[in-house]
Design a protein around this motif. Structure first.
Motif, PDB file in Angstrom:
ATOM      1  N   LEU A  44      39.878  44.264  37.852  1.00  0.00           N
ATOM      2  CA  LEU A  44      39.387  44.302  39.254  1.00  0.00           C
ATOM      3  C   LEU A  44      37.902  43.779  39.571  1.00  0.00           C
ATOM      4  O   LEU A  44      38.063  43.232  40.701  1.00  0.00           O
ATOM      5  CB  LEU A  44      39.546  45.879  39.873  1.00  0.00           C
ATOM      6  N   PRO A  45      37.121  43.995  38.673  1.00  0.00           N
ATOM      7  CA  PRO A  45      36.041  43.447  38.986  1.00  0.00           C
ATOM      8  C   PRO A  45      35.949  41.908  38.989  1.00  0.00           C
ATOM      9  O   PRO A  45      35.214  41.130  39.947  1.00  0.00           O
ATOM     10  CB  PRO A  45      34.959  43.980  37.863  1.00  0.00           C
ATOM     11  N   LEU A  46      36.671  41.339  37.958  1.00  0.00           N
ATOM     12  CA  LEU A  46      36.922  39.817  37.882  1.00  0.00           C
ATOM     13  C   LEU A  46      37.584  39.548  39.015  1.00  0.00           C
ATOM     14  O   LEU A  46      37.163  38.425  39.840  1.00  0.00           O
ATOM     15  CB  LEU A  46      37.428  39.548  36.689  1.00  0.00           C
ATOM     16  N   LEU A  47      38.492  40.128  39.449  1.00  0.00           N
ATOM     17  CA  LEU A  47      39.335  39.727  40.616  1.00  0.00           C
ATOM     18  C   LEU A  47      38.552  39.636  42.153  1.00  0.00           C
ATOM     19  O   LEU A  47      38.672  38.872  42.892  1.00  0.00           O
ATOM     20  CB  LEU A  47      40.753  40.412  40.944  1.00  0.00           C
ATOM     21  N   SER A  48      37.676  40.727  42.060  1.00  0.00           N
ATOM     22  CA  SER A  48      37.075  40.744  43.259  1.00  0.00           C
ATOM     23  C   SER A  48      35.863  39.751  43.432  1.00  0.00           C
ATOM     24  O   SER A  48      35.808  39.182  44.489  1.00  0.00           O
ATOM     25  CB  SER A  48      36.158  42.198  43.320  1.00  0.00           C
ATOM     26  N   GLY A  49      35.394  39.358  42.276  1.00  0.00           N
ATOM     27  CA  GLY A  49      34.301  38.440  42.134  1.00  0.00           C
ATOM     28  C   GLY A  49      34.917  37.082  42.517  1.00  0.00           C
ATOM     29  O   GLY A  49      34.350  36.541  43.526  1.00  0.00           O
ATOM     30  N   PHE A  50      35.923  36.961  41.930  1.00  0.00           N
ATOM     31  CA  PHE A  50      36.319  35.410  41.838  1.00  0.00           C
ATOM     32  C   PHE A  50      37.209  35.194  43.501  1.00  0.00           C
ATOM     33  O   PHE A  50      36.903  34.185  44.132  1.00  0.00           O
ATOM     34  CB  PHE A  50      37.621  35.320  41.151  1.00  0.00           C
ATOM     35  N   ILE A  58      35.981  36.889  46.477  1.00  0.00           N
ATOM     36  CA  ILE A  58      34.879  36.808  47.371  1.00  0.00           C
ATOM     37  C   ILE A  58      34.255  35.466  47.223  1.00  0.00           C
ATOM     38  O   ILE A  58      33.922  34.712  48.353  1.00  0.00           O
ATOM     39  CB  ILE A  58      34.015  37.826  46.900  1.00  0.00           C
ATOM     40  N   THR A  59      33.997  34.855  45.826  1.00  0.00           N
ATOM     41  CA  THR A  59      33.529  33.363  45.823  1.00  0.00           C
ATOM     42  C   THR A  59      34.700  32.551  46.445  1.00  0.00           C
ATOM     43  O   THR A  59      34.329  31.590  47.123  1.00  0.00           O
ATOM     44  CB  THR A  59      33.497  33.096  44.292  1.00  0.00           C
ATOM     45  N   ALA A  60      35.933  32.486  46.293  1.00  0.00           N
ATOM     46  CA  ALA A  60      36.887  31.755  46.904  1.00  0.00           C
ATOM     47  C   ALA A  60      37.006  31.746  48.432  1.00  0.00           C
ATOM     48  O   ALA A  60      37.096  30.944  49.181  1.00  0.00           O
ATOM     49  CB  ALA A  60      38.355  32.062  46.329  1.00  0.00           C
ATOM     50  N   ALA A  61      36.346  33.023  48.850  1.00  0.00           N
ATOM     51  CA  ALA A  61      36.472  33.156  50.520  1.00  0.00           C
ATOM     52  C   ALA A  61      35.265  32.405  51.261  1.00  0.00           C
ATOM     53  O   ALA A  61      35.402  31.907  52.294  1.00  0.00           O
ATOM     54  CB  ALA A  61      36.117  34.586  50.748  1.00  0.00           C
ATOM     55  N   LEU A  62      34.533  31.967  50.117  1.00  0.00           N
ATOM     56  CA  LEU A  62      33.156  31.046  50.876  1.00  0.00           C
ATOM     57  C   LEU A  62      33.737  29.494  50.949  1.00  0.00           C
ATOM     58  O   LEU A  62      33.297  28.973  51.732  1.00  0.00           O
ATOM     59  CB  LEU A  62      32.082  30.956  49.838  1.00  0.00           C
ATOM     60  N   PHE A  63      34.949  29.066  50.166  1.00  0.00           N
ATOM     61  CA  PHE A  63      35.172  27.870  50.546  1.00  0.00           C
ATOM     62  C   PHE A  63      35.986  27.656  51.879  1.00  0.00           C
ATOM     63  O   PHE A  63      35.638  26.623  52.237  1.00  0.00           O
ATOM     64  CB  PHE A  63      36.241  27.431  49.291  1.00  0.00           C
ATOM     65  N   PRO A  64      36.671  28.584  52.138  1.00  0.00           N
ATOM     66  CA  PRO A  64      37.212  28.431  53.466  1.00  0.00           C
ATOM     67  C   PRO A  64      36.156  28.527  54.690  1.00  0.00           C
ATOM     68  O   PRO A  64      36.186  27.697  55.909  1.00  0.00           O
ATOM     69  CB  PRO A  64      38.114  29.648  53.748  1.00  0.00           C
ATOM     70  N   ILE A  65      35.153  29.304  54.567  1.00  0.00           N
ATOM     71  CA  ILE A  65      34.011  29.614  55.177  1.00  0.00           C
ATOM     72  C   ILE A  65      33.305  28.262  55.554  1.00  0.00           C
ATOM     73  O   ILE A  65      32.885  27.787  56.726  1.00  0.00           O
ATOM     74  CB  ILE A  65      32.978  30.761  55.126  1.00  0.00           C
ATOM     75  N   LEU A  66      33.011  27.724  54.348  1.00  0.00           N
ATOM     76  CA  LEU A  66      32.185  26.309  54.394  1.00  0.00           C
ATOM     77  C   LEU A  66      32.756  25.341  54.910  1.00  0.00           C
ATOM     78  O   LEU A  66      32.477  24.170  55.416  1.00  0.00           O
ATOM     79  CB  LEU A  66      31.462  26.286  53.092  1.00  0.00           C
ATOM     80  N   ARG A  67      34.214  25.184  54.507  1.00  0.00           N
ATOM     81  CA  ARG A  67      35.010  23.993  54.845  1.00  0.00           C
ATOM     82  C   ARG A  67      36.205  24.092  55.654  1.00  0.00           C
ATOM     83  O   ARG A  67      36.642  23.080  56.126  1.00  0.00           O
ATOM     84  CB  ARG A  67      35.564  23.494  53.345  1.00  0.00           C
ATOM     85  N   GLY A  68      36.165  25.254  56.557  1.00  0.00           N
ATOM     86  CA  GLY A  68      37.222  25.233  57.503  1.00  0.00           C
ATOM     87  C   GLY A  68      38.161  26.399  57.055  1.00  0.00           C
ATOM     88  O   GLY A  68      38.347  26.706  55.984  1.00  0.00           O
ATOM     89  N   PRO A  69      38.998  26.749  58.117  1.00  0.00           N
ATOM     90  CA  PRO A  69      39.921  28.086  57.903  1.00  0.00           C
ATOM     91  C   PRO A  69      41.229  27.741  56.987  1.00  0.00           C
ATOM     92  O   PRO A  69      42.086  27.159  57.241  1.00  0.00           O
ATOM     93  CB  PRO A  69      40.484  28.206  59.278  1.00  0.00           C
ATOM     94  N   ASN A  70      41.082  28.050  55.751  1.00  0.00           N
ATOM     95  CA  ASN A  70      41.984  27.870  54.723  1.00  0.00           C
ATOM     96  C   ASN A  70      42.100  29.080  53.759  1.00  0.00           C
ATOM     97  O   ASN A  70      41.672  28.982  52.622  1.00  0.00           O
ATOM     98  CB  ASN A  70      41.888  26.626  53.691  1.00  0.00           C
ATOM     99  N   TRP A  71      42.629  30.099  54.288  1.00  0.00           N
ATOM    100  CA  TRP A  71      42.857  31.230  53.550  1.00  0.00           C
ATOM    101  C   TRP A  71      43.977  31.639  52.614  1.00  0.00           C
ATOM    102  O   TRP A  71      44.121  32.474  52.124  1.00  0.00           O
ATOM    103  CB  TRP A  71      42.763  32.783  54.694  1.00  0.00           C
ATOM    104  N   TRP A  72      44.634  30.362  52.637  1.00  0.00           N
ATOM    105  CA  TRP A  72      45.844  30.344  51.617  1.00  0.00           C
ATOM    106  C   TRP A  72      45.202  30.514  50.280  1.00  0.00           C
ATOM    107  O   TRP A  72      45.683  30.616  49.088  1.00  0.00           O
ATOM    108  CB  TRP A  72      46.587  29.234  51.665  1.00  0.00           C
TER     109      TRP A  72
END
Length: 277
Positions: free
Chosen positions: A82-88, A90-104
């Motif tokens: 769960l710590p690994l999953l949460s960290g990865f 959350i980091t992945a969530a930064l990509f859509p925020i920075l590059r546009g809405p792609n929550w897939w």
């Protein structure tokens, strides 16, 4: 018998034999199946949602994340899941925020990684994990197979026509009933009795396995895809075959996590999350 039907039957027998053999032996054999499944699901999810085109950086990060978590599922410590999953995630969530809405991207990462994590956690290393995994398999497979036949025999109102036109309320009810019967049979064979708690758990797993089926149908319809891939001859892709199973496993995993958080009763390493099943 058509060639496609022969391929479907042969593929189904081979997959069932591999999965049940790995389930029987448990250990690294089962964890390897779970870890490989995570990678295959991420491949199919990212292909369906065209992540490599819409978010190539995030797509690569997803592969790295799922590979690390699959490696931990096979060789690492379950306490890190769960710590690994949460960290990865959350980091992945930064990509859509920075590059546009792609929550897939985030959805695919969590869906694929949690598939392997939850399977491995349910099986564990003990004999109770074997029974618990067979309990889940029996409910999901009975629900899936009998929902199809009951729906075909009775027909009636559609369950979700905009998502999966072939599914009916009669099929969903029939699948749930036979899922309860199958789960009860496994429990009765192991314990000699059936409790209300087990029946409620079986009911939840049957319902959520059908929700998982609808969820995958929604994704495929959203992107205009018939099958998740063509990796399995006659069957399509792995997501097509395990959509109900992974949602049922998610349900067990979430119930176990909440129960552990509330009671502080955390199974030991390798015990499986349904040790008290």
């Amino acid at each position: 018998m058509s060639r496609e039907l022969k391929l479907r039957i042969i593929s189904g027998i081979v997959m069932a034999a591999v999965i049940l053999t790995a389930t029987w032996y448990g250990g690294i054999m089962f964890r390897a199946i779970a870890g490989l499944l995570s990678l295959l699901i991420y491949y199919e999810w990212s292909t369906i949602t065209k992540l490599s085109d819409t978010n190539p950086t995030g797509y690569a990060w997803g592969w790295f994340s799922v590979a690390v978590m699959s490696g931990n599922t096979i060789f690492g410590e379950s306490s890190l899941d769960l710590p690994l999953l949460s960290g990865f995630a959350i980091t992945a969530a930064l990509f859509p925020i920075l590059r546009g809405p792609n929550w897939w991207l985030v959805g695919g990462l969590v869906y694929s990684a949690l598939s392997g994590i939850s399977l491995a956690a349910i099986r564990g290393e003990e004999s109770t994990g074997l029974v618990a995994m067979l309990f889940v398999f029996a409910i999901v497979w009975a629900t899936d197979i009998l929902a199809y036949f009951v729906g075909r025999a009775i027909g009636g109102p559609k369950l979700a026509p905009s998502i999966s036109p072939g599914k009916t309320w009669s099929g969903a009810a029939g699948g749930t009933f036979f899922g309860l019967v199958a789960g009860g049979a496994v429990t009765l064979a192991y314990h000699g009795s059936i409790s209300l708690t087990v029946l409620l758990l079986a009911l939840a797993l049957s319902i959520f396995s059908q929700i998982g089926d609808l969820f995958e149908s929604f994704i495929k319809r959203r992107f205009g895809v018939k099958d998740s891939s063509n990796l399995i001859p006659g069957h399509g892709g792995f997501m097509d075959r395990v959509d109900g199973l992974v949602f049922a496993c998610f349900t067990v995993f979430l119930i176990a996590v909440v129960h552990a958080a509330v009671t502080g009763d955390v199974p030991g390493s390798g015990d499986g999350i349904l040790l008290g099943f």
